[in-house]
Design a protein around this motif. Structure first.
Motif, PDB file in Angstrom:
ATOM      1  N   GLY A  16     -47.487  61.486 104.596  1.00 10.16           N
ATOM      2  CA  GLY A  16     -48.102  61.646 103.283  1.00 10.16           C
ATOM      3  C   GLY A  16     -49.001  60.472 102.963  1.00 10.16           C
ATOM      4  O   GLY A  16     -49.039  59.474 103.689  1.00 10.16           O
ATOM      5  N   LEU A  17     -49.732  60.573 101.870  1.00 13.37           N
ATOM      6  CA  LEU A  17     -50.581  59.478 101.412  1.00 13.37           C
ATOM      7  C   LEU A  17     -49.742  58.504 100.593  1.00 13.37           C
ATOM      8  O   LEU A  17     -49.003  58.918  99.695  1.00 13.37           O
ATOM      9  N   HIS A  18     -49.890  57.217 100.906  1.00 16.90           N
ATOM     10  CA  HIS A  18     -49.088  56.195 100.237  1.00 16.90           C
ATOM     11  C   HIS A  18     -49.937  54.967  99.917  1.00 16.90           C
ATOM     12  O   HIS A  18     -50.969  54.725 100.541  1.00 16.90           O
ATOM     13  N   ALA A  19     -49.438  54.204  98.967  1.00 17.16           N
ATOM     14  CA  ALA A  19     -50.059  52.929  98.615  1.00 17.16           C
ATOM     15  C   ALA A  19     -48.977  51.991  98.097  1.00 17.16           C
ATOM     16  O   ALA A  19     -47.877  52.429  97.733  1.00 17.16           O
ATOM     17  N   ARG A  20     -49.297  50.731  98.067  1.00 21.76           N
ATOM     18  CA  ARG A  20     -48.360  49.785  97.489  1.00 21.76           C
ATOM     19  C   ARG A  20     -48.430  49.886  95.964  1.00 21.76           C
ATOM     20  O   ARG A  20     -49.494  50.202  95.407  1.00 21.76           O
ATOM     21  N   ARG A  21     -47.325  49.611  95.287  1.00 20.19           N
ATOM     22  CA  ARG A  21     -47.251  49.770  93.833  1.00 20.19           C
ATOM     23  C   ARG A  21     -48.302  48.936  93.119  1.00 20.19           C
ATOM     24  O   ARG A  21     -48.954  49.410  92.184  1.00 20.19           O
ATOM     25  N   GLY A  68     -55.019  52.530  89.390  1.00 13.74           N
ATOM     26  CA  GLY A  68     -54.616  53.836  88.904  1.00 13.74           C
ATOM     27  C   GLY A  68     -54.161  54.740  90.037  1.00 13.74           C
ATOM     28  O   GLY A  68     -54.410  54.471  91.213  1.00 13.74           O
ATOM     29  N   THR A  69     -53.503  55.828  89.656  1.00 10.16           N
ATOM     30  CA  THR A  69     -52.984  56.790  90.625  1.00 10.16           C
ATOM     31  C   THR A  69     -53.868  58.028  90.649  1.00 10.16           C
ATOM     32  O   THR A  69     -54.072  58.647  89.607  1.00 10.16           O
ATOM     33  N   PRO A  70     -54.415  58.398  91.795  1.00  8.37           N
ATOM     34  CA  PRO A  70     -55.267  59.594  91.855  1.00  8.37           C
ATOM     35  C   PRO A  70     -54.458  60.855  91.565  1.00  8.37           C
ATOM     36  O   PRO A  70     -53.320  60.987  91.993  1.00  8.37           O
ATOM     37  N   ARG A  71     -55.084  61.775  90.840  1.00  7.82           N
ATOM     38  CA  ARG A  71     -54.404  63.023  90.479  1.00  7.82           C
ATOM     39  C   ARG A  71     -54.918  64.223  91.257  1.00  7.82           C
ATOM     40  O   ARG A  71     -54.400  65.333  91.116  1.00  7.82           O
ATOM     41  N   SER A  72     -55.940  64.019  92.078  1.00  7.24           N
ATOM     42  CA  SER A  72     -56.487  65.097  92.911  1.00  7.24           C
ATOM     43  C   SER A  72     -57.115  64.471  94.149  1.00  7.24           C
ATOM     44  O   SER A  72     -57.402  63.273  94.182  1.00  7.24           O
ATOM     45  N   MET A  73     -57.335  65.319  95.165  1.00 10.02           N
ATOM     46  CA  MET A  73     -57.990  64.817  96.374  1.00 10.02           C
ATOM     47  C   MET A  73     -59.397  64.331  96.062  1.00 10.02           C
ATOM     48  O   MET A  73     -59.879  63.355  96.652  1.00 10.02           O
ATOM     49  N   GLY A 121     -52.464  57.264 105.138  1.00 10.19           N
ATOM     50  CA  GLY A 121     -51.391  58.106 105.632  1.00 10.19           C
ATOM     51  C   GLY A 121     -50.274  57.288 106.252  1.00 10.19           C
ATOM     52  O   GLY A 121     -50.517  56.332 106.985  1.00 10.19           O
ATOM     53  N   CYS A 122     -49.029  57.696 105.986  1.00 12.86           N
ATOM     54  CA  CYS A 122     -47.869  56.972 106.486  1.00 12.86           C
ATOM     55  C   CYS A 122     -46.702  57.939 106.593  1.00 12.86           C
ATOM     56  O   CYS A 122     -46.575  58.871 105.777  1.00 12.86           O
ATOM     57  N   HIS A 123     -45.834  57.727 107.589  1.00 15.52           N
ATOM     58  CA  HIS A 123     -44.604  58.508 107.673  1.00 15.52           C
ATOM     59  C   HIS A 123     -43.837  58.365 106.357  1.00 15.52           C
ATOM     60  O   HIS A 123     -43.641  57.244 105.859  1.00 15.52           O
ATOM     61  N   VAL A 124     -43.386  59.464 105.823  1.00 14.90           N
ATOM     62  CA  VAL A 124     -42.643  59.433 104.566  1.00 14.90           C
ATOM     63  C   VAL A 124     -41.387  58.575 104.701  1.00 14.90           C
ATOM     64  O   VAL A 124     -41.038  57.810 103.796  1.00 14.90           O
ATOM     65  N   ALA A 125     -40.713  58.667 105.833  1.00 16.62           N
ATOM     66  CA  ALA A 125     -39.485  57.887 106.027  1.00 16.62           C
ATOM     67  C   ALA A 125     -39.765  56.392 106.046  1.00 16.62           C
ATOM     68  O   ALA A 125     -39.004  55.594 105.484  1.00 16.62           O
ATOM     69  N   ILE A 126     -40.856  55.974 106.686  1.00 14.42           N
ATOM     70  CA  ILE A 126     -41.218  54.559 106.721  1.00 14.42           C
ATOM     71  C   ILE A 126     -41.621  54.081 105.327  1.00 14.42           C
ATOM     72  O   ILE A 126     -41.241  52.986 104.888  1.00 14.42           O
ATOM     73  N   ALA A 127     -42.404  54.900 104.626  1.00 16.48           N
ATOM     74  CA  ALA A 127     -42.836  54.533 103.272  1.00 16.48           C
ATOM     75  C   ALA A 127     -41.640  54.361 102.345  1.00 16.48           C
ATOM     76  O   ALA A 127     -41.578  53.418 101.545  1.00 16.48           O
ATOM     77  N   ARG A 128     -40.677  55.254 102.464  1.00 16.70           N
ATOM     78  CA  ARG A 128     -39.475  55.161 101.639  1.00 16.70           C
ATOM     79  C   ARG A 128     -38.717  53.873 101.936  1.00 16.70           C
ATOM     80  O   ARG A 128     -38.258  53.178 101.034  1.00 16.70           O
ATOM     81  N   ARG A 129     -38.615  53.542 103.208  1.00  9.74           N
ATOM     82  CA  ARG A 129     -37.930  52.317 103.625  1.00  9.74           C
ATOM     83  C   ARG A 129     -38.639  51.072 103.112  1.00  9.74           C
ATOM     84  O   ARG A 129     -37.994  50.092 102.723  1.00  9.74           O
ATOM     85  N   LEU A 175     -43.088  51.886  99.548  1.00 13.65           N
ATOM     86  CA  LEU A 175     -44.436  52.355  99.231  1.00 13.65           C
ATOM     87  C   LEU A 175     -44.357  53.591  98.342  1.00 13.65           C
ATOM     88  O   LEU A 175     -43.368  54.327  98.359  1.00 13.65           O
ATOM     89  N   VAL A 176     -45.405  53.823  97.581  1.00 11.38           N
ATOM     90  CA  VAL A 176     -45.428  54.922  96.616  1.00 11.38           C
ATOM     91  C   VAL A 176     -46.262  56.063  97.180  1.00 11.38           C
ATOM     92  O   VAL A 176     -47.416  55.867  97.592  1.00 11.38           O
ATOM     93  N   ARG A 177     -45.707  57.248  97.154  1.00 10.56           N
ATOM     94  CA  ARG A 177     -46.444  58.410  97.641  1.00 10.56           C
ATOM     95  C   ARG A 177     -47.316  58.982  96.526  1.00 10.56           C
ATOM     96  O   ARG A 177     -46.900  59.070  95.366  1.00 10.56           O
ATOM     97  N   VAL A 178     -48.534  59.398  96.883  1.00 12.73           N
ATOM     98  CA  VAL A 178     -49.443  60.022  95.929  1.00 12.73           C
ATOM     99  C   VAL A 178     -49.892  61.371  96.490  1.00 12.73           C
ATOM    100  O   VAL A 178     -49.903  61.582  97.700  1.00 12.73           O
ATOM    101  N   LEU A 179     -50.245  62.273  95.602  1.00 13.35           N
ATOM    102  CA  LEU A 179     -50.791  63.589  95.972  1.00 13.35           C
ATOM    103  C   LEU A 179     -49.898  64.302  96.983  1.00 13.35           C
ATOM    104  O   LEU A 179     -50.371  64.875  97.971  1.00 13.35           O
ATOM    105  N   SER A 180     -48.603  64.292  96.735  1.00 19.48           N
ATOM    106  CA  SER A 180     -47.662  64.871  97.698  1.00 19.48           C
ATOM    107  C   SER A 180     -47.855  66.384  97.869  1.00 19.48           C
ATOM    108  O   SER A 180     -47.600  66.913  98.962  1.00 19.48           O
TER     109      SER A 180
END
Length: 298
Positions: free
Chosen positions: A171-176, A183-188, A243-251, A254-259
């Motif tokens: 998924g797409l991720h960024a640091r907090r 800001g957090t994008p709300r669309s692609m 883009g980042c593995h969701v499992a790695i981002a969770r660990r 990192l914050v997921r956006v546009l899931s």
């Protein structure tokens, strides 16, 4: 044409191809430059062809040399595979899990997922030697370039043993703090206002992905790298969204956006050649990798 050409001549031939000079090949192989020259000349005489021409930029391969290269590389893979197979029977008893096993995985899986798995494997089997190949290229199991491969594509060759370990989601991720600043994008479409991290040179997989995710294109990337590890490092540094593995981002927090708009689901397999099923070193490694990746993919 001679029919008893020694492998060492082909080995030197490959080294000259890769290094572009006799001196570079000699350094790579740990032999003298005159020896490397004699090997090339002996191979040319045995094959009755010219393999290299001299230029200001070093030795340039002829068309014949380029035609021979994949065959010599296959010989090299086979020779290495033979050595690994023999290593599994070395020692006093010649039994048990021992010897060399060569494993291929993508950069991210090889660096971020497999190290603790390999560490645990070695604790269980201390006489096992693991060679880890980091590559996003699909290693050729049929040519024995590696013994076991972690692949993000279902293998089609009937000679391969394959175990599906699940789906790894990207998924797409960024640091907090990046999102706090920008800001957090709300669309692609809103990604155009952000620093987006992506690929540099497209390949077949990326072209397929781009067709399904039109907002994730080369022109929109502020930072580009073909190394997945470099992209991950940029995300972790707070440089932007990528883009980042969701499992790695969770660990990593990192914050997921546009899931809902961006989710790559990579079907993952552990594979090896069917001839290696009777090998204790390969069977043990295969089972440990598959079990661990199943847990990771959940």
């Amino acid at each position: 044409m001679a029919d008893d050409i020694g492998w060492e001549l082909y080995r030197t031939f490959l080294a000259v191809l890769r290094e572009g000079s006799l001196s570079g090949a000699a350094r790579a192989l740990g032999i003298t430059q005159p020896t490397a020259g004699r090997h090339v000349e002996a191979l040319e005489r045995a094959l009755t062809v010219s393999l290299f021409t001299r230029s200001q930029n070093g030795l340039q391969p002829t068309d014949v040399a380029l035609a021979l290269q994949p065959h010599a590389e296959a010989m090299q893979s086979t020779a290495a595979s033979l050595k690994r197979a023999a290593s599994g029977h070395a020692g006093a008893d010649g039994a048990g899990v021992q010897g060399v096993v060569r494993v291929s995985a993508s950069e991210v899986v090889g660096v971020e997922v497999l190290p603790p798995v390999i560490a645990a494997l070695r604790e269980r089997h201390p006489r096992l030697i693991v060679e880890l190949v980091l590559s996003n290229r699909v290693q050729d199991l049929l040519r024995r370039e590696v013994d076991i491969a972690v692949r993000m594509v279902r293998p089609r060759q009937t000679q391969l043993v394959a175990r599906r370990v699940g789906v790894i989601e990207v998924g797409l991720h960024a640091r907090r703090d990046y999102l706090d600043r920008h800001g957090t994008p709300r669309s692609m479409a809103a990604l155009a206002e952000h620093a987006v991290i992506g690929y540099d040179q497209p390949n077949a997989f990326i072209r397929d992905v781009s067709r399904t995710l039109p907002g994730f294109r080369h022109a929109s990337f502020s930072m580009r790298a073909d190394s997945d590890l470099a992209q991950l490092a940029l995300i972790r540094a707070g440089a932007g969204i990528g883009g980042c593995h969701v499992a790695i981002a969770r660990r990593d927090g990192l914050v997921r956006v546009l899931s809902k708009a961006f989710a790559l689901r990579l079907e993952t397999w552990v594979t090896m050649h069917e001839d290696l099923r009777a090998s204790p070193r390969c069977r043990a490694t295969f089972e440990v990798l598959a079990d661990a990746l199943e847990q990771y993919a959940r």
